[in-house]
Design an enzyme around this catalytic site. Sequence first.
Site, PDB file in Angstrom:
ATOM      1  N   CYS A  19       0.832  -1.208   0.000  1.00 25.89           N
ATOM      2  CA  CYS A  19       0.000   0.000   0.000  1.00 25.89           C
ATOM      3  C   CYS A  19       0.864   1.254   0.000  1.00 25.89           C
ATOM      4  CB  CYS A  19      -0.875   0.040   1.240  1.00 25.89           C
ATOM      5  SG  CYS A  19      -1.657  -1.503   1.611  1.00 25.89           S
ATOM      6  N   ASP A 395      38.039   6.900  18.916  1.00 24.33           N
ATOM      7  CA  ASP A 395      38.635   8.129  19.399  1.00 24.33           C
ATOM      8  C   ASP A 395      39.096   7.871  20.830  1.00 24.33           C
ATOM      9  OD1 ASP A 395      38.984  11.059  19.640  1.00 24.33           O
ATOM     10  OD2 ASP A 395      37.293  10.886  21.014  1.00 24.33           O
ATOM     11  N   ASP A 589      32.979  10.721  20.539  1.00 27.00           N
ATOM     12  CA  ASP A 589      32.065  11.418  21.444  1.00 27.00           C
ATOM     13  C   ASP A 589      31.539  12.709  20.823  1.00 27.00           C
ATOM     14  OD1 ASP A 589      34.380  12.839  21.454  1.00 27.00           O
ATOM     15  OD2 ASP A 589      34.524  13.034  23.628  1.00 27.00           O
ATOM     16  N   ASP A 593      35.375  15.016  16.542  1.00 29.52           N
ATOM     17  CA  ASP A 593      35.363  13.868  15.635  1.00 29.52           C
ATOM     18  C   ASP A 593      34.024  13.662  14.923  1.00 29.52           C
ATOM     19  OD1 ASP A 593      33.872  12.898  17.720  1.00 29.52           O
ATOM     20  OD2 ASP A 593      35.444  11.591  18.496  1.00 29.52           O
TER      21      ASP A 593
END
Length: 694
Positions: A19, A395, A589, A593
């Site tokens: 649909c 990181d 975090d 980054d």
Amino acid sequence: MPKITTLEVPVRGMDCAECTRHVQHAIAKLPGVESVDVLLATEKAVIQLDLDQVDLSAIRKAVVSAGNYSIPETASSHAPPMGDFNRQLVLLLAGAFSVVASIVIVGEWLGMFEILNKLVPFPIGVAIVLVGGWTVFRNVIRATLKRQIISHTLMTIGAVAALAVGEWVTATIVVVFMRVGEYVENFTTECARRAVKELTAIAPQTARVERDGAEAEVPVAEVKVGEIVRVRPGEKIPIDGEVVAGQATVDQAAITGESMPVEVANGSQVFAATIAKLGSLRVKTLRTGADTTFGRVIKMVEEAETRRADVQRFADKFSAYYLPVVTGLAALTFLISRDPLSTTAVLVVACSCSIALATPVAMLASIGRGAKRGLLIKGGRYLETLACADVVLVDKTGTLTLGKPQITDVISLNDLPTSEVLALAASAERYSEHPLAEAVLAAARAQNLSLAEPQDFEALPGMGIRARVNGCLVAIGNRRLIPDAESLTIARQLEGQGKTLLFVACNAQLAAILAAADTLRSEVPAALAELRALGIKHIELLTGDNERTAAALAEKLGVQYRANLLPENKIEVVKDYQAKGRTVVMIGDGVNDAPALAQANIGIAMGAAGADIALEAAHVALMREDWSLVPEVIRIARRTMGVVKTNLAFTAAYNVTGLALAAFGFLPPVLAAAAQSLPDLGILANSARLLRQK
Ligand code: ADP
Ligand code: MG
């Protein structure tokens, strides 16, 4: 230049993945519509359009003309829920179905249907079929007039074919199972919707706001930023804000999935939809409604359905060709065998939406369940990618470590006393938001040093800062910023201990070294071991910190590393691996980054509650800072893809076998009708495995 805006409209009446395609086509055809995504689970269409060329009434008309669909006048009227996505119910349904199917099989075997066929006059039989199947037939006729084939078209042709050869009992059973199938399909899509609805259901409704010295209870939508909200013990916090008075233990499970309550007091951040258990609070409103972390999580879960996995795209394409192919096959069967019964059976056995259902049900089950546990997965596509990830990049500061470094050593390299060095450094770092700057400030505060006001402050990402303090041009940072720090033996010693060094220069003269130590998050070693056990051998530490500090930590964790990286270098590393054909997961975090998170095939943000950039940039967000969620999300991804693949293999095998048996006359239409609703049920039961507690 047309102005493109995004419009979200609720769409009712879609109970099958097919649909959504009808609605999608109908809206996409309108002039002025740039793009459209139709969501089955949340029952809405997200449309990019130029409002000068097309408006809501035109969209409404298009949706209505597409079939049995509508756009309600008021947005809030949700379809009534049809029960829980609950394993017991699934089993019950399967049980009831088996009983009905057995009756049919035994009946067929004993020749009961033959007897019935002979006993009851044919016109009465036809009447039974027509009355029982009327609503379905009506839908099919309407769709046919619009030149559409819907999932019940085949069954209707089947029923008509059965009537044409005088088998009214077969036609009746086709109708009965058409009904069962309809229910199963509704149930399945409703179950998928559940996951999202359960989330929205816990959103707070009202807030107690301080206005003109009194307390007023208002709907959350009317709270304004800056207003003070009161929260009593046991109440849900209605907004995101900062505590200005009071103390409480807050259950943040709604956001972080962690049931362990946290203590909040003056200055603490609190989030909407979390619950104040003990103690009362006065909270200053920072964000309301859809802007709150909770509001954004819900929006992202709702939109997750638009980010379809490749397997789903494939299945969607496939199911578009499915119905014509089956009709062709039926025609072929008739031409070759001249047997109306086999032809009818072919038409009847193949008609279910199951191929289109195989993927989204499983994906939504996992995404919905993840969201409840503090794992925000922004789309099925990402589960698909995550399942085959083979490189994990992490990181360091704030991700592997707590990101709350402490100054451990202050070494003066000239005659200045250490307290003066620290005061100078802290004054210069005053306006930096880097965790290292906070460490320097905390150390100065601990000694009650008085700070000066810095001038010309300048932050140099990945390197350090510069500022003018009391006539001295201070530079604080790593060797990139202060190259003549290279040769010091004391520096090497400290770095060998895994400490991060801040070189302090005054007027281009190296004046002091500050050493900072950050604590490794305690769950990291176990989580990395689990990742290895999951077959992810390549884990690499990416950091802006120096070589020796990185090496010390990397050795401790048994991972590879790259040091001295600027934020843009981290993106390069991600791209390098991607160019080699690897599927890269980047965990960070969001501080420095975020671009690397966005570039990675999968960016995982650590502790995204309240952290805007991380929540936006990442594909998967961990709402609490807990490394055990990393291997967990990879396991969820793999299990989901496992379920999707079994779903697809099962329906494919089932339909091919059914079609072959029917075409060669081994499957009477009655059994074909019973058989066709099985795959939906199988998919539902199989996908329900994803909701099971581990
Ligand atoms: P990571 O990649 O480990 O998260 P960053 O890219 O945030 O680290 O920072 C890299 C390096 O830049 C830090 O290790 C530090 O040496 C230096 N640096 C950055 N900001 C500051 C600051 N405000 N004060 C001192 N040094 C800084
Ligand atoms: Mg960082």
